[in-house]
Structure formats: C-alpha cells, structure tokens
Design a protein around this motif. Sequence first.
Motif, PDB file in Angstrom:
ATOM      1  N   LEU A 119      46.116  39.130  32.089  1.00  0.00           N
ATOM      2  CA  LEU A 119      45.452  39.351  33.379  1.00  0.00           C
ATOM      3  C   LEU A 119      45.217  40.840  33.588  1.00  0.00           C
ATOM      4  O   LEU A 119      45.850  41.692  32.959  1.00  0.00           O
ATOM      5  N   GLY A 120      44.284  41.144  34.478  1.00  0.00           N
ATOM      6  CA  GLY A 120      43.946  42.530  34.788  1.00  0.00           C
ATOM      7  C   GLY A 120      44.220  42.846  36.242  1.00  0.00           C
ATOM      8  O   GLY A 120      44.048  41.986  37.115  1.00  0.00           O
ATOM      9  N   THR A 121      44.637  44.066  36.510  1.00  0.00           N
ATOM     10  CA  THR A 121      44.932  44.442  37.895  1.00  0.00           C
ATOM     11  C   THR A 121      43.665  44.546  38.743  1.00  0.00           C
ATOM     12  O   THR A 121      43.747  44.549  39.974  1.00  0.00           O
ATOM     13  N   ASP A 122      42.486  44.616  38.103  1.00  0.00           N
ATOM     14  CA  ASP A 122      41.231  44.656  38.868  1.00  0.00           C
ATOM     15  C   ASP A 122      41.075  43.415  39.746  1.00  0.00           C
ATOM     16  O   ASP A 122      40.416  43.465  40.789  1.00  0.00           O
ATOM     17  N   ASP A 123      41.668  42.300  39.328  1.00  0.00           N
ATOM     18  CA  ASP A 123      41.552  41.068  40.115  1.00  0.00           C
ATOM     19  C   ASP A 123      42.420  41.103  41.371  1.00  0.00           C
ATOM     20  O   ASP A 123      42.361  40.171  42.188  1.00  0.00           O
ATOM     21  N   TYR A 124      43.192  42.161  41.519  1.00  0.00           N
ATOM     22  CA  TYR A 124      44.056  42.297  42.698  1.00  0.00           C
ATOM     23  C   TYR A 124      43.544  43.361  43.672  1.00  0.00           C
ATOM     24  O   TYR A 124      44.281  43.810  44.548  1.00  0.00           O
ATOM     25  N   ARG A 180      42.358  29.642  38.916  1.00  0.00           N
ATOM     26  CA  ARG A 180      43.285  29.947  37.823  1.00  0.00           C
ATOM     27  C   ARG A 180      44.719  29.733  38.306  1.00  0.00           C
ATOM     28  O   ARG A 180      45.429  30.680  38.619  1.00  0.00           O
ATOM     29  N   ILE A 181      45.109  28.490  38.367  1.00  0.00           N
ATOM     30  CA  ILE A 181      46.463  28.145  38.797  1.00  0.00           C
ATOM     31  C   ILE A 181      47.290  27.885  37.542  1.00  0.00           C
ATOM     32  O   ILE A 181      46.956  27.022  36.726  1.00  0.00           O
ATOM     33  N   THR A 182      48.349  28.656  37.364  1.00  0.00           N
ATOM     34  CA  THR A 182      49.080  28.589  36.099  1.00  0.00           C
ATOM     35  C   THR A 182      50.545  28.946  36.292  1.00  0.00           C
ATOM     36  O   THR A 182      50.967  29.397  37.362  1.00  0.00           O
ATOM     37  N   SER A 183      51.303  28.762  35.226  1.00  0.00           N
ATOM     38  CA  SER A 183      52.705  29.179  35.179  1.00  0.00           C
ATOM     39  C   SER A 183      52.987  29.657  33.765  1.00  0.00           C
ATOM     40  O   SER A 183      52.150  29.497  32.864  1.00  0.00           O
ATOM     41  N   VAL A 184      54.145  30.267  33.557  1.00  0.00           N
ATOM     42  CA  VAL A 184      54.523  30.710  32.215  1.00  0.00           C
ATOM     43  C   VAL A 184      55.865  30.097  31.842  1.00  0.00           C
ATOM     44  O   VAL A 184      56.718  29.860  32.698  1.00  0.00           O
ATOM     45  N   ARG A 185      56.021  29.859  30.542  1.00  0.00           N
ATOM     46  CA  ARG A 185      57.267  29.289  30.047  1.00  0.00           C
ATOM     47  C   ARG A 185      58.311  30.390  29.866  1.00  0.00           C
ATOM     48  O   ARG A 185      57.968  31.574  29.770  1.00  0.00           O
ATOM     49  N   LEU A 191      46.475  32.499  40.601  1.00  0.00           N
ATOM     50  CA  LEU A 191      46.048  33.869  40.293  1.00  0.00           C
ATOM     51  C   LEU A 191      44.636  34.109  40.823  1.00  0.00           C
ATOM     52  O   LEU A 191      43.759  33.255  40.678  1.00  0.00           O
ATOM     53  N   PRO A 192      44.386  35.275  41.417  1.00  0.00           N
ATOM     54  CA  PRO A 192      43.057  35.543  41.983  1.00  0.00           C
ATOM     55  C   PRO A 192      42.048  35.981  40.926  1.00  0.00           C
ATOM     56  O   PRO A 192      42.403  36.432  39.837  1.00  0.00           O
ATOM     57  N   TYR A 193      40.793  35.825  41.277  1.00  0.00           N
ATOM     58  CA  TYR A 193      39.680  36.399  40.527  1.00  0.00           C
ATOM     59  C   TYR A 193      38.882  37.228  41.526  1.00  0.00           C
ATOM     60  O   TYR A 193      38.514  36.732  42.595  1.00  0.00           O
ATOM     61  N   TYR A 194      38.634  38.498  41.213  1.00  0.00           N
ATOM     62  CA  TYR A 194      37.940  39.356  42.179  1.00  0.00           C
ATOM     63  C   TYR A 194      36.436  39.270  41.963  1.00  0.00           C
ATOM     64  O   TYR A 194      35.922  39.569  40.884  1.00  0.00           O
ATOM     65  N   ASP A 195      35.739  38.844  43.001  1.00  0.00           N
ATOM     66  CA  ASP A 195      34.281  38.740  42.972  1.00  0.00           C
ATOM     67  C   ASP A 195      33.705  40.041  43.540  1.00  0.00           C
ATOM     68  O   ASP A 195      33.775  40.285  44.747  1.00  0.00           O
ATOM     69  N   PHE A 196      33.152  40.873  42.659  1.00  0.00           N
ATOM     70  CA  PHE A 196      32.658  42.176  43.099  1.00  0.00           C
ATOM     71  C   PHE A 196      31.409  42.048  43.972  1.00  0.00           C
ATOM     72  O   PHE A 196      31.135  42.925  44.788  1.00  0.00           O
ATOM     73  N   LYS A 197      30.658  40.977  43.798  1.00  0.00           N
ATOM     74  CA  LYS A 197      29.478  40.794  44.647  1.00  0.00           C
ATOM     75  C   LYS A 197      29.886  40.502  46.086  1.00  0.00           C
ATOM     76  O   LYS A 197      29.307  41.040  47.036  1.00  0.00           O
ATOM     77  N   GLN A 198      30.894  39.631  46.243  1.00  0.00           N
ATOM     78  CA  GLN A 198      31.358  39.302  47.592  1.00  0.00           C
ATOM     79  C   GLN A 198      32.366  40.325  48.111  1.00  0.00           C
ATOM     80  O   GLN A 198      32.601  40.403  49.317  1.00  0.00           O
TER      81      GLN A 198
END
Length: 551
Positions: free
Chosen positions: A319-324, A382-387, A367-374
């Motif tokens: 993941l990237g911090t840009d999405d936050y 992106r709903i997930t978990s890690v083992r 997890l978020p996705y950042y929409d630069f247009k909006q």
Amino acid sequence: MKITIVNPQNRSIDLTIEQAMHLEEIIRTYGVTSDTPVAAALCDQEYIRLDQMIDHSCTIFLKDVKDGYGNMSLQYSLSLLYRCAVKQVVGRCDVQICNSLSKGLFTRIIGINPTDEICHRIEEQMRLLVEKDIVIKEEYMEREPLLQVCSKDLPEVYELVNSTTDVSGAYIIEMEGVKDYCPIHVLPSTGDLQLFEVRRYRNGILLRFPDMNDPCHVPPYSPQAVLYNAFAEETKWDRLTGISGVSQLNRVVNTEKFDEVAMISDALHERKIAEIASMIKKEEKRIILIAGPSSSGKTSFAKRLCIQLRVIGMHPLYLGTDDYFVDRKDLPKVQGEHIDYEALSAVDTELFSLQMTRLLGGDMVDLPYYDFKQGKKIFGKRITSVRPGQPIVIEGIHGLNPALTEMLNEDMKLKIYVSPLTSLNIDSHHRIPTSDVRILRRMIRDYRTRGNSPSDTILSWHNVRAGEEKNIFPYCGHADVFFNTQCTYEVAVLKHYATPLLQSIDLGDPAFAEAQRILTFLQYFNEAQDDHAVLSNSILREFIGGSILVK
C-alpha cells in the motif's frame, strides 16, 4: 543604460548607469544588497559571471545556492580552491571529488591517509587563499582549442571530450597553478568563497558548504554511514560493469557492450532486492517502510521487493501513503496558494496508524483509495486482512518520519531509503548530481504520463526540492537499508528522451536558462539510440515507459 537588478529575495532596484561597468562594481557602487551570498547571475536568459561587463540596458537576476546553477557554481569554485590548498599542504597529488555526502562533497587524496591535522591544515590554507582574494581565471574555449589545451595539461579531460562529439566547448579555469575545465561559470575570486568546512571522514575528507535550506551557514554536521556504504557498494557495481567513468561509458554506448552493461546493472539491482527480502524474512519484520525523494523509483522498487518476498514464500500486502491523504479542502498549502502534498499534515496519520495497528492484530480493515479527481478517500473497494507473519510493504515519502508510525513497535519495522546515487562521475573532479538525474527522470515521466510540459517540471523543481529538504532528507539517517536505484548506463538513455524536451523550451520561457544548463550537462554523454536492453521491470522503465510494474 537602464538596469534593473533583482536579488535572490526578489527585491529589485532600478539604476541608470552612464557607462559600462562590471556587475560586481555595480553591486558595490550602488549598494545592491542580498540577505544571502550571491553565487551567480542571470541576464537576458543567460547565466553570466559576476564580474561580467554590463554594457546595455537589461534586467539582472542575482542567484544564491537555492538556484541550481548558483549551487553548482559554488561547488566547482570551492573544489578548485580545495585542490589548490591540498597541493600547497601535501604537495602535488591526485584529488578525487567522489560524491555528495553529509551536506558536502566526499573527496579522496590519492596516496594520502588523511588525519585531523591534515584536514585542519587544508582548511587553514583555504582560508588564507580566501583572504588573499585571488582571481579565478576563466576562459571559454571552443572544442578544438579545448582539445589542444587538454591534450597537454588535462589528459583526463582530453579523453572525456574526445569520447563524444557533442561537447562544443567548455571553460578553462585556473588558480595558483591548478588548472581544470568547467561546464559553467565559476565565481570570480577566492574572496567570494567565505563559507566552508573541511573534516576527516573514514578514508577521505569532507568539503562541506551551505545548502539551499540555509545559504548563509554551513549546516550542522551529521555522519551518513548508510549513505557512505551505498556509495561504496555502487563503486563495486561499477567495477563489475567495467565502467568507471563517463568517457568509458561513451565508448560502449550503441555497441553490444552497452547491452551487457545494462543487463548487469539491472541484475545487480535484482540481487540486492533479493538480499533485502531475505533480511525481512530472517528478522521477521512486519512493517516495511520505503521512502525517498521525488523520482527515486520508489514504486518500482516496492513492487519488485514484493515479488522477491513472494519468491521466498511470503505474501506481502502493498500500500501507499498517498491513499491516506486528507480531503482536498483540508490539504495544506504552500504560501496559501499551491497544495502541499509533501507535508506530513497532508496525510491522515491517525487513520493510517489505526489501520496498521488493526491489520497487525489480524482484523479485517477497509483500506482507502484516494480519488484525486474528487479529492477524497474512497472506501469499500479494498477490504482485507493479513495473516500472522505477513509483511506490509508501505511506500511513501514520509515512510522514515517517526511521526508516521510512532504507534507501531520499532522491532517490527524495516526502514528503507531509496534514491539514485552514482559513483560514476564525469571525471575525477566533476560528479553527476543526483538532483539532475532526478529532474530528468521526472521531466520524461510527467511529460509522458501526465502531459506536463518540461518547462512546468523545471519551474516547479525548486518547490519540490524545498519540500524534500523539509520532509524527506532530515529522516534518511533513520534508514536501516539504503537501496540505490541508479543504473550505470542511465544518463545515456535519459538523454535520448530529455534532449528534445529541453530543446523545445524557447528563449522567452522562464525555464530557458535552466534548460540550457541541463543540456550543457548532457553534452558530456553519448546518447543511447536504442533502449531495448533495458528490462521491462527495470526501475528506469518507470520513467521512460514500457514498465510491467508501473503503468
């Protein structure tokens, strides 16, 4: 003559002068002031030496080290002063200007084991030469006269110029019997070189000077051991490719040997990434933080690291911090105008910390996705978990800033700093500036993918660099690992794409002078006409196109 002089702080003074005068004389006579030392001047879209004769009406912009040309002019001038002092202290010997390090230049005196006493004597001799205010001679020579002079006095420069037909000429500079060439103007005299520091570091000597953050002071010293080791590793890589200087690179460009150099260079990257992946598994790291300045190749590196982690049986979440980023209305601005995406306050650090903590705890997270247009975060995609044991690879410019991950256990983290650094220099006294490589990468990529003009890239570069000095470089010392994204052959390939872009900037464009400076830098490299040997997963492909990692 009517002359307007604009100082580095954008304060202007209008003058009427009856006869031609040297610029330095005008500055002294008419009390032109600047809050910072002046290192260069721009007149009629052309950089001029500070003792240039002004004989016509014009507007002159004075430049300090915040300006790319002014910064390099200061470095070249100080390097010549340093070499003169070395000669007078330890005798005739070869000096190598190796690379940037600790807000200065890392140098070596061949055959001399530096001591604190030697460094002190060199600095004292430099200050004595400054006090004498010795003129630094400078003469521009066209290609043929340049070759004649270099064949007698500067054999390494002769080999460099002879290795490419693109060098049209250069300045021959001289002081106290030490002669060299320079692609740009140097300062007129040693009296202009007041701010510097000489200190021993490992097997070499640091020549330190002001940076763009504070042009009036030599910054506090901070050793950069990880960076030093990265340069040492790059030197070994250059030996493996068989290329130790630009003249050698020029002779293999557009031959089968060039293809071999490209493949070896990218293979060395792959081996290093595999080593980092093995380290992550061995040390059971869960949070992999990847940071670096603009156009350092963070995204390609992060994705290649994820592949290597999968090869050894791990399943990383990327993941990237840009999405936050916070919503557009809450984003900070520079001087109240342009959005400052590079400030830490642009990131929703509270949400980031909360989600990382929940992921490490085994929870399902949206997890978020950042929409630069909006201009806002989008959830639900992106709903997930890690083992248990699954690493999270996080890429973003603030990755090494402790404030981003202060809520997470330090033992879980591996901090990786990514940047293109090269020990492959133009010659023994002229390095390849990292910032020039990065602006070329950014210019080519942004023109290709975002439609940004090369002029836009150049004019915005100062703000980009200022943001890096504030938000990225102060934290590079926190890195556990340094990954060098530079490819030995890179500038030869970048030249093919960048030259027409730079040449498209016309005389009336405010980016024209800087474009000409970069073109002057590129003239020392032969252009690679074909980049077929550059692999599709090469970090360089992120910028020139054709990457299977970054679309």
